[in-house]
Design an enzyme around this catalytic site. Structure first.
Site, PDB file in Angstrom:
ATOM      1  N   HIS A  74       0.814  -1.213   0.000  1.00 54.11           N
ATOM      2  CA  HIS A  74       0.000   0.000   0.000  1.00 54.11           C
ATOM      3  C   HIS A  74       0.855   1.275   0.000  1.00 54.11           C
ATOM      4  O   HIS A  74       0.336   2.367  -0.197  1.00 54.11           O
ATOM      5  CB  HIS A  74      -0.988   0.002   1.175  1.00 54.11           C
ATOM      6  CG  HIS A  74      -0.409   0.343   2.504  1.00 54.11           C
ATOM      7  ND1 HIS A  74      -0.243  -0.580   3.510  1.00 54.11           N
ATOM      8  CD2 HIS A  74       0.032   1.523   3.024  1.00 54.11           C
ATOM      9  CE1 HIS A  74       0.263   0.012   4.574  1.00 54.11           C
ATOM     10  NE2 HIS A  74       0.447   1.292   4.305  1.00 54.11           N
ATOM     11  N   ASP A 122      -0.601  -7.494   1.660  1.00 55.64           N
ATOM     12  CA  ASP A 122       0.014  -6.158   1.649  1.00 55.64           C
ATOM     13  C   ASP A 122       1.536  -6.290   1.746  1.00 55.64           C
ATOM     14  O   ASP A 122       2.133  -6.074   2.801  1.00 55.64           O
ATOM     15  CB  ASP A 122      -0.545  -5.347   2.821  1.00 55.64           C
ATOM     16  CG  ASP A 122      -0.140  -3.881   2.763  1.00 55.64           C
ATOM     17  OD1 ASP A 122       0.367  -3.446   1.711  1.00 55.64           O
ATOM     18  OD2 ASP A 122      -0.317  -3.185   3.784  1.00 55.64           O
ATOM     19  N   GLY A 217       3.021   6.593   9.145  1.00 59.59           N
ATOM     20  CA  GLY A 217       4.408   6.824   8.754  1.00 59.59           C
ATOM     21  C   GLY A 217       5.319   5.628   8.918  1.00 59.59           C
ATOM     22  O   GLY A 217       6.439   5.644   8.434  1.00 59.59           O
ATOM     23  N   SER A 219       4.335   2.438   8.031  1.00 55.61           N
ATOM     24  CA  SER A 219       3.933   1.374   7.118  1.00 55.61           C
ATOM     25  C   SER A 219       5.118   0.819   6.348  1.00 55.61           C
ATOM     26  O   SER A 219       6.018   1.546   5.941  1.00 55.61           O
ATOM     27  CB  SER A 219       2.902   1.904   6.117  1.00 55.61           C
ATOM     28  OG  SER A 219       1.631   1.915   6.681  1.00 55.61           O
ATOM     29  N   GLY A 220       5.082  -0.491   6.136  1.00 56.17           N
ATOM     30  CA  GLY A 220       6.150  -1.153   5.395  1.00 56.17           C
ATOM     31  C   GLY A 220       7.328  -1.555   6.249  1.00 56.17           C
ATOM     32  O   GLY A 220       8.185  -2.328   5.814  1.00 56.17           O
TER      33      GLY A 220
END
Length: 605
Positions: A74, A122, A217, A219-220
């Site tokens: 995402h 994701d 902030g 994410s990932g």
């Protein structure tokens, strides 16, 4: 650019070839000696952490070899990595970073099954423009392999440069943050989010009382856990409701689900995959709530055995969770199988005509006859009943107590007249003295179903495999429709004597021959797992906790620890305890948000 990116995302096997070079170096944070941490992460503590910048930080990621980074799909809703830099060795987003290196992205691979509405699958891979050299500040993390287990309560660490509360940026100089959060089992997580929102490709972590979480902030970025001195990435920061909300833990992509896919994309210098094994039992199996009914007692479910072994005799913990070791005076005598909560099936040849139950012990969850077995349970036997039919016979042992079921202890289904066609590959397993190395590890053998020389409904025949005395009482088991069935009990009668030549075909008495006896002693046979999944709908109305009725979904999550410098409270607009958001509402919220973001972005330009 940062606003655009933030808006867009606001909403099989252990035997796969592994990279020896990555296994030698992955998961080693030489400067990380922390046991219990504060909030600021010292330099070099998390050397795989990367910052994705375009031009400012918008997502995290993790280095998994010298040229590939793992992150969330995402973070790249537009399927383009143009203008994005991957910054490694970074400690603060502001000021000097002497260990920093930066790369552009040459290849972006988003998982083909990524669903932007449900945020399932994701996960994405980024290939760097050039390899990086490993240092104390830049090195790869290990990844959780397919059969990893993560039980509730196990502590993990999440890192990132995300907000410290909703709408509250990390204060200058924006130092990399770390927070320790426990795993929350998927069943418990479904009780908060709704059963249809949490898939097997996800995992949850956080405090149910709230206060520690990821936030916008992060994410990932990686969720990591330590085992035997190595750091293993279990999850990828994905989404959640609010930040650090009570009963709403953060949701992460489950890395162990993607070992095959990752290795299919990175064909050389592959990442180092390590099996993470939780100790104890999985308390999440006993969790239930209105939207998550109690787990049905089913048979034939081997959650850690989802692959074909191609003739290998190496068995791992939980692969055959119904295997039982029948012991007398602390020594293994015969094998057996758990066939109900309180019954173990074996061969009558293991016992005298009048067996004394008190002399026997049943060990479940065992892998090695010699050595450590953290998942095993030893149970006393209260009764032994022999079938006493003409010819070969079976025995049923009643246990003094019912074991707690887990990934490593499960019952097998009993053959109830099923047909296993010629050519079907079945398996036998057992322990025998002197086999399986010094630890005498459980051994398994493939057995292809053949035509019997004397066709009979009472027999099943297979090709020849090694069978020894200690294997007697164990199972001949065949998989059908996703569940495992015991077709026969291994017998010492099938062990050739030194004078008798081993036959090319082995013949066993089918369990269906003993059906009346088994129904009388075991009771009603357990049913296998259903082949279809029941969809659980969630409420379309919700209570409010204040004058506001807006619920915020956080598909870009980030690090949040409460308190930081004092108590923090969440806005009432972000706190809708108990509301499970229906998919249609989810869709329209996303649509509205995207429209607003487009307007803001157009205004910026």
């Amino acid at each position: 650019m940062a606003l655009k990116l933030i808006c867009v995302v606001a909403l099989q096997t252990l035997f796969i070839k592994e990279s020896v070079s990555q296994l030698n170096v992955c998961g080693q944070a030489n400067l990380n000696t922390r046991i219990v941490g504060g909030q600021d992460a010292p330099p070099g503590f998390w050397p795989w952490q990367v910052s994705l910048q375009g031009p400012s930080h918008f997502c995290g990621g993790s280095l998994i070899n010298n040229q590939w980074v793992l992150t969330a799909a995402h973070c790249f809703q537009g399927s383009s990595a143009s203008g994005v830099n991957v910054v490694l060795g970074l400690q603060t987003l502001q000021g000097s970073n002497p260990n920093m290196e930066s790369r552009t992205i040459t290849t972006l691979i988003v998982h083909p099954s990524y669903n932007s509405d449900t945020i399932d699958n994701d996960i994405a891979l980024l290939q760097l423009s050039s390899p990086v050299n490993f240092t104390n500040y830049i090195s790869p993390v290990c990844l959780a392999s397919t059969s990893s287990t993560f039980f509730s309560g196990i502590n993990t660490w999440v890192t990132g440069w995300g907000n410290i509360a909703r709408g509250v940026s990390l204060p200058s100089p924006q130092t990399l943050q770390e927070v320790k959060v426990p795993i929350v089992g998927n069943r418990r997580c479904k009780c908060s989010y709704g059963a249809s929102y949490i898939t097997d490709n996800m995992m949850c972590a956080g405090l149910l009382e709230g206060g520690k979480d990821s936030c916008q902030g992060d994410s990932g970025g990686p969720l990591v856990i330590k085992q035997n001195g190595r750091w293993i990435q279990a999850g990828i920061v994905s989404f959640g409701i609010g930040c650090a909300q009570p009963n709403y833990p953060g949701i992460y992509s489950r890395v162990s689900q993607y070992e095959t896919w990752i290795n299919a994309q990175i064909t050389s210098n592959q990442p180092g995959f390590i099996n993470f094994t939780s100790t104890g039992t999985d308390s999440d199996l006993s969790v239930s709530c209105p939207t998550v009914p109690p787990a049905d007692l089913v048979c034939g479910r081997a959650l850690l055995n989802s692959y074909l072994l191609n003739g290998s005799s190496v068995v791992t913990a939980g692969q055959w969770p119904w295997m039982a070791s029948l012991q007398k005076n602390g020594q293994h005598v015969c094998g057996g199988t758990l066939v109900s909560l309180d019954s173990v099936l074996s061969n009558a040849n293991c016992f005298s005509s009048s067996p004394v139950a008190s002399e026997w012990t049943v060990v479940l969850g065992r892998l090695k006859q010699n050595g450590s077995n953290p998942f095993e349970v030893s149970l006393k036997v209260t009764n032994i009943t022999l079938s006493n039919q003409t010819g070969s016979n079976v025995a049923v042992l009643k246990l003094s107590t019912t074991p707690e079921l887990s990934y490593f202890i499960q019952p097998i289904c009993l053959d109830n007249g099923r047909t296993f066609p010629v050519g079907t590959t079945c398996w036998a397993a057992g322990w025998s003295s002197g086999r399986g190395g010094e630890e005498e590890v459980l051994q398994e053998f493939p057995a292809s179903v053949l035509e019997c020389t004397r066709p009979s409904n009472d027999s099943i025949c297979t090709g020849r495999f090694t069978l020894e005395q200690g294997d007697s009482g164990g199972p001949l088991m065949c998989e059908q429709d996703g569940s495992w069935y015991q077709a026969a009990v291994l017998s010492s009668m099938n062990i050739p004597s030194r004078r008798r030549r081993a036959a090319a075909v082995m013949e066993f008495e089918r369990l269906s021959r003993f059906q009346d006896f088994l129904v009388e002693t075991v009771g009603t046979f357990l049913s296998p797992s259903p082949t279809t999944t029941t969809t659980i709908t969630t409420p379309t109305t919700r209570p409010t906790t204040g004058p506001h009725t807006t619920t915020t979904i956080r598909p870009i999550t980030g690090l949040y620890t409460e308190p930081m410098t004092g108590p923090m409270t969440r806005p009432t607009t972000d706190h809708m305890t108990g509301w499970k958001i229906p998919h249609k509402v989810f869709f329209y919220l996303r649509l509205i948000f995207r429209t607003l973001c487009h307007l803001f972005s157009s205004h910026e330009t």
